[in-house]
Motif scaffolding. Structure first.
Motif, short mmCIF file in Angstrom:
data_model
loop_
_atom_site.label_atom_id
_atom_site.label_comp_id
_atom_site.label_asym_id
_atom_site.label_seq_id
_atom_site.Cartn_x
_atom_site.Cartn_y
_atom_site.Cartn_z
N ALA A 261 39.83 -9.31 -28.67
CA ALA A 261 38.62 -8.30 -28.35
C ALA A 261 38.37 -8.79 -30.16
O ALA A 261 37.97 -9.03 -30.69
CB ALA A 261 39.81 -7.09 -29.22
N VAL A 262 36.90 -8.04 -29.90
CA VAL A 262 36.03 -8.45 -30.81
C VAL A 262 35.23 -7.02 -31.24
O VAL A 262 35.57 -5.67 -30.62
CB VAL A 262 34.70 -9.25 -30.09
N THR A 263 35.13 -6.88 -32.80
CA THR A 263 35.57 -5.88 -32.94
C THR A 263 33.40 -6.33 -34.10
O THR A 263 33.50 -6.70 -34.59
CB THR A 263 36.29 -5.57 -34.30
N PRO A 264 33.00 -4.96 -33.85
CA PRO A 264 31.08 -4.97 -34.46
C PRO A 264 31.15 -5.25 -35.85
O PRO A 264 32.10 -4.03 -36.26
CB PRO A 264 30.70 -3.57 -33.75
N LEU A 265 30.53 -5.60 -36.38
CA LEU A 265 30.67 -5.41 -37.73
C LEU A 265 28.83 -4.89 -38.59
O LEU A 265 29.28 -4.10 -38.88
CB LEU A 265 30.91 -6.87 -38.71
N PHE A 266 27.94 -5.65 -38.12
CA PHE A 266 26.70 -4.90 -38.62
C PHE A 266 25.63 -6.46 -37.56
O PHE A 266 26.33 -7.02 -37.15
CB PHE A 266 26.45 -5.54 -39.52
N LYS A 267 23.98 -5.59 -37.97
CA LYS A 267 23.39 -5.65 -37.06
C LYS A 267 22.21 -6.19 -38.12
O LYS A 267 22.30 -5.23 -38.81
CB LYS A 267 23.11 -5.19 -35.79
N PHE A 268 21.49 -7.37 -37.70
CA PHE A 268 20.48 -7.38 -38.60
C PHE A 268 19.34 -8.13 -37.84
O PHE A 268 19.56 -8.88 -36.94
CB PHE A 268 20.50 -8.22 -39.87
N LEU A 269 17.82 -8.19 -37.74
CA LEU A 269 16.81 -8.94 -38.23
C LEU A 269 16.55 -9.69 -38.49
O LEU A 269 16.23 -9.88 -39.47
CB LEU A 269 15.13 -7.66 -37.76
N CYS A 270 16.62 -11.12 -37.39
CA CYS A 270 17.29 -12.49 -38.14
C CYS A 270 15.63 -13.00 -37.69
O CYS A 270 15.14 -12.84 -36.23
CB CYS A 270 18.11 -13.26 -37.03
N LEU B 80 29.19 -12.42 -46.58
CA LEU B 80 29.64 -11.68 -47.84
C LEU B 80 29.12 -10.54 -48.66
O LEU B 80 30.11 -10.27 -48.64
CB LEU B 80 29.27 -13.03 -48.47
N LYS B 81 27.75 -10.27 -48.66
CA LYS B 81 27.23 -9.13 -49.32
C LYS B 81 28.09 -7.86 -48.47
O LYS B 81 28.42 -6.77 -48.98
CB LYS B 81 25.33 -8.27 -48.23
N TYR B 82 28.74 -7.99 -47.14
CA TYR B 82 27.77 -6.94 -45.62
C TYR B 82 29.82 -6.68 -46.14
O TYR B 82 30.28 -5.02 -46.53
CB TYR B 82 28.71 -7.26 -44.77
N ARG B 83 31.38 -7.79 -46.33
CA ARG B 83 32.46 -7.70 -47.06
C ARG B 83 32.64 -6.85 -47.90
O ARG B 83 33.24 -6.22 -48.25
CB ARG B 83 33.28 -8.60 -46.74
N SER B 84 31.61 -7.38 -49.39
CA SER B 84 32.17 -6.77 -50.20
C SER B 84 31.70 -5.22 -50.70
O SER B 84 32.13 -4.59 -51.01
CB SER B 84 31.25 -7.76 -51.13
N ALA B 85 30.72 -4.58 -50.24
CA ALA B 85 30.24 -3.92 -50.06
C ALA B 85 31.27 -1.98 -49.17
O ALA B 85 31.78 -1.20 -49.31
CB ALA B 85 28.77 -3.40 -49.14
N VAL B 86 31.96 -3.61 -48.23
CA VAL B 86 32.71 -2.16 -47.48
C VAL B 86 34.46 -1.88 -48.08
O VAL B 86 34.77 -1.14 -48.39
CB VAL B 86 33.35 -2.80 -46.25
N VAL B 87 34.80 -3.28 -49.02
CA VAL B 87 35.12 -2.95 -49.35
C VAL B 87 35.83 -2.27 -50.64
O VAL B 87 35.22 -2.04 -51.34
CB VAL B 87 36.57 -4.48 -50.61
#
Length: 167
Positions: free
Chosen positions: A91-100, A160-167
Protein backbone atom coordinates in the motif's frame (compact mmCIF):
# COMPACT_ATOMS: atom_id res chain seq x y z
CA UNK A 1 6.19 4.73 -30.44
CA UNK A 2 7.58 5.80 -27.06
CA UNK A 3 5.99 5.82 -23.64
CA UNK A 4 2.68 7.71 -23.69
CA UNK A 5 1.94 10.12 -20.86
CA UNK A 6 -0.50 12.90 -20.15
CA UNK A 7 0.70 16.40 -20.85
CA UNK A 8 -0.59 18.72 -18.12
CA UNK A 9 -0.60 22.45 -17.48
CA UNK A 10 0.90 24.36 -14.57
CA UNK A 11 -2.22 23.58 -12.49
CA UNK A 12 -1.87 19.84 -13.24
CA UNK A 13 -4.89 19.67 -15.57
CA UNK A 14 -4.62 17.22 -18.48
CA UNK A 15 -4.33 18.95 -21.85
CA UNK A 16 -3.35 16.02 -24.07
CA UNK A 17 -1.51 12.76 -24.57
CA UNK A 18 2.09 12.87 -25.79
CA UNK A 19 5.19 10.71 -25.91
CA UNK A 20 7.36 11.19 -22.86
CA UNK A 21 10.39 11.93 -25.00
CA UNK A 22 8.51 14.78 -26.68
CA UNK A 23 7.49 16.19 -23.29
CA UNK A 24 11.10 16.14 -22.11
CA UNK A 25 12.49 17.65 -25.35
CA UNK A 26 9.85 20.39 -25.48
CA UNK A 27 9.77 21.23 -21.77
CA UNK A 28 6.08 20.32 -21.44
CA UNK A 29 4.63 19.60 -18.00
CA UNK A 30 3.78 15.99 -17.21
CA UNK A 31 3.38 13.79 -14.13
CA UNK A 32 5.82 11.69 -12.13
CA UNK A 33 5.06 9.56 -9.11
CA UNK A 34 7.45 8.29 -6.50
CA UNK A 35 7.54 6.12 -3.42
CA UNK A 36 9.83 6.44 -0.44
CA UNK A 37 10.15 3.03 1.15
CA UNK A 38 10.72 2.47 4.83
CA UNK A 39 11.05 -0.74 6.77
CA UNK A 40 9.40 -1.47 10.12
CA UNK A 41 12.44 0.02 11.90
CA UNK A 42 12.00 3.34 10.07
CA UNK A 43 15.03 2.94 7.82
CA UNK A 44 14.88 4.26 4.25
CA UNK A 45 15.52 2.23 1.12
CA UNK A 46 18.31 3.78 -0.95
CA UNK A 47 19.34 2.50 -4.34
CA UNK A 48 21.85 3.14 -7.07
CA UNK A 49 20.94 3.18 -10.74
CA UNK A 50 22.90 0.72 -12.89
CA UNK A 51 26.03 2.26 -14.39
CA UNK A 52 24.76 1.46 -17.91
CA UNK A 53 21.32 3.03 -17.35
CA UNK A 54 20.07 5.54 -19.94
CA UNK A 55 18.78 7.79 -17.15
CA UNK A 56 21.01 8.86 -14.26
CA UNK A 57 23.64 6.09 -14.63
CA UNK A 58 25.37 5.23 -11.37
CA UNK A 59 23.48 7.89 -9.41
CA UNK A 60 21.68 7.23 -6.13
CA UNK A 61 18.10 7.83 -5.07
CA UNK A 62 15.99 7.27 -1.99
CA UNK A 63 12.84 7.11 -4.15
CA UNK A 64 11.35 4.59 -6.54
CA UNK A 65 9.95 6.78 -9.30
CA UNK A 66 8.47 6.83 -12.77
CA UNK A 67 6.13 8.63 -15.12
CA UNK A 68 2.38 8.44 -14.57
CA UNK A 69 0.71 6.67 -17.49
CA UNK A 70 -2.31 7.80 -19.48
CA UNK A 71 -5.45 7.55 -17.34
CA UNK A 72 -3.42 6.40 -14.33
CA UNK A 73 -3.62 8.03 -10.92
CA UNK A 74 -0.51 9.16 -9.07
CA UNK A 75 -1.15 6.49 -6.44
CA UNK A 76 -1.58 3.69 -9.00
CA UNK A 77 1.64 4.77 -10.75
CA UNK A 78 3.51 4.72 -7.43
CA UNK A 79 2.33 1.18 -6.72
CA UNK A 80 3.18 0.06 -10.26
CA UNK A 81 6.70 1.51 -10.09
CA UNK A 82 7.27 -0.17 -6.72
CA UNK A 83 6.28 -3.52 -8.21
CA UNK A 84 8.32 -3.01 -11.41
CA UNK A 85 11.51 -1.74 -9.80
CA UNK A 86 11.55 -3.49 -6.42
CA UNK A 87 9.38 -6.54 -7.10
CA UNK A 88 7.10 -5.89 -4.15
CA UNK A 89 3.45 -4.98 -3.76
CA UNK A 90 2.53 -2.66 -0.89
CA UNK A 91 0.00 0.00 0.00
CA UNK A 92 1.27 3.46 -0.88
CA UNK A 93 0.15 6.53 1.06
CA UNK A 94 0.16 9.94 -0.67
CA UNK A 95 2.20 12.58 1.20
CA UNK A 96 2.57 15.70 -0.98
CA UNK A 97 2.97 16.91 -4.55
CA UNK A 98 5.13 19.69 -5.97
CA UNK A 99 6.06 21.23 -9.28
CA UNK A 100 9.61 20.11 -10.03
CA UNK A 101 11.89 21.73 -12.57
CA UNK A 102 13.83 18.52 -12.97
CA UNK A 103 16.55 17.21 -15.21
CA UNK A 104 13.91 15.51 -17.38
CA UNK A 105 11.84 18.66 -17.77
CA UNK A 106 9.23 20.32 -15.63
CA UNK A 107 6.74 17.96 -14.03
CA UNK A 108 4.40 17.44 -11.13
CA UNK A 109 6.13 15.13 -8.65
CA UNK A 110 3.85 13.23 -6.25
CA UNK A 111 5.55 11.71 -3.21
CA UNK A 112 4.12 8.59 -1.56
CA UNK A 113 5.28 6.40 1.30
CA UNK A 114 5.20 2.61 1.74
CA UNK A 115 6.32 0.30 4.51
CA UNK A 116 8.20 -2.67 3.09
CA UNK A 117 9.53 -5.88 4.57
CA UNK A 118 13.17 -5.97 3.37
CA UNK A 119 13.10 -9.74 2.80
CA UNK A 120 10.36 -9.29 0.18
CA UNK A 121 12.46 -7.05 -2.07
CA UNK A 122 13.33 -8.42 -5.49
CA UNK A 123 15.00 -5.46 -7.23
CA UNK A 124 14.93 -5.32 -11.02
CA UNK A 125 18.47 -5.67 -12.38
CA UNK A 126 17.55 -3.35 -15.26
CA UNK A 127 16.53 -0.55 -12.88
CA UNK A 128 18.54 -1.15 -9.69
CA UNK A 129 22.30 -1.64 -9.46
CA UNK A 130 22.50 -1.73 -5.66
CA UNK A 131 20.18 -1.09 -2.72
CA UNK A 132 20.31 -1.01 1.06
CA UNK A 133 18.43 0.34 4.08
CA UNK A 134 19.79 3.44 5.84
CA UNK A 135 18.82 5.25 9.02
CA UNK A 136 17.67 8.84 8.50
CA UNK A 137 20.87 10.31 9.95
CA UNK A 138 22.95 8.24 7.50
CA UNK A 139 20.75 9.22 4.56
CA UNK A 140 20.90 12.91 5.53
CA UNK A 141 24.71 12.81 5.37
CA UNK A 142 24.95 10.72 2.20
CA UNK A 143 22.48 12.85 0.21
CA UNK A 144 25.15 15.56 0.31
CA UNK A 145 28.13 13.24 -0.23
CA UNK A 146 27.03 10.73 -2.86
CA UNK A 147 25.91 11.58 -6.40
CA UNK A 148 22.16 11.57 -5.82
CA UNK A 149 19.74 12.29 -8.66
CA UNK A 150 19.04 16.01 -8.26
CA UNK A 151 15.24 15.53 -8.22
CA UNK A 152 15.68 12.96 -5.46
CA UNK A 153 17.77 15.43 -3.45
CA UNK A 154 15.12 18.15 -3.96
CA UNK A 155 12.36 15.77 -2.86
CA UNK A 156 14.35 14.80 0.25
CA UNK A 157 14.64 18.43 1.37
CA UNK A 158 10.92 18.94 0.75
CA UNK A 159 10.10 15.72 2.60
CA UNK A 160 12.01 16.84 5.69
CA UNK A 161 10.13 20.17 5.67
CA UNK A 162 6.81 18.42 5.06
CA UNK A 163 7.39 15.97 7.89
CA UNK A 164 8.41 18.69 10.35
CA UNK A 165 5.28 20.69 9.45
CA UNK A 166 3.01 17.65 9.94
CA UNK A 167 4.47 16.58 13.31
Amino acid sequence: MGELIERVDVQDHVIGVVERGDAVRNGWYYRMSMVLCRDHDGRYLVHQRPKNSSRFPGQYSWLVAGAVGVGESYEAAAGRELAEEMGVTAAVTPLFKFLCDGELGPYWFAVHEATIDPVQLQPSREEIGWCDWLAERELTVLVDQWPFVSDSRDAFERYLKYRSAVV
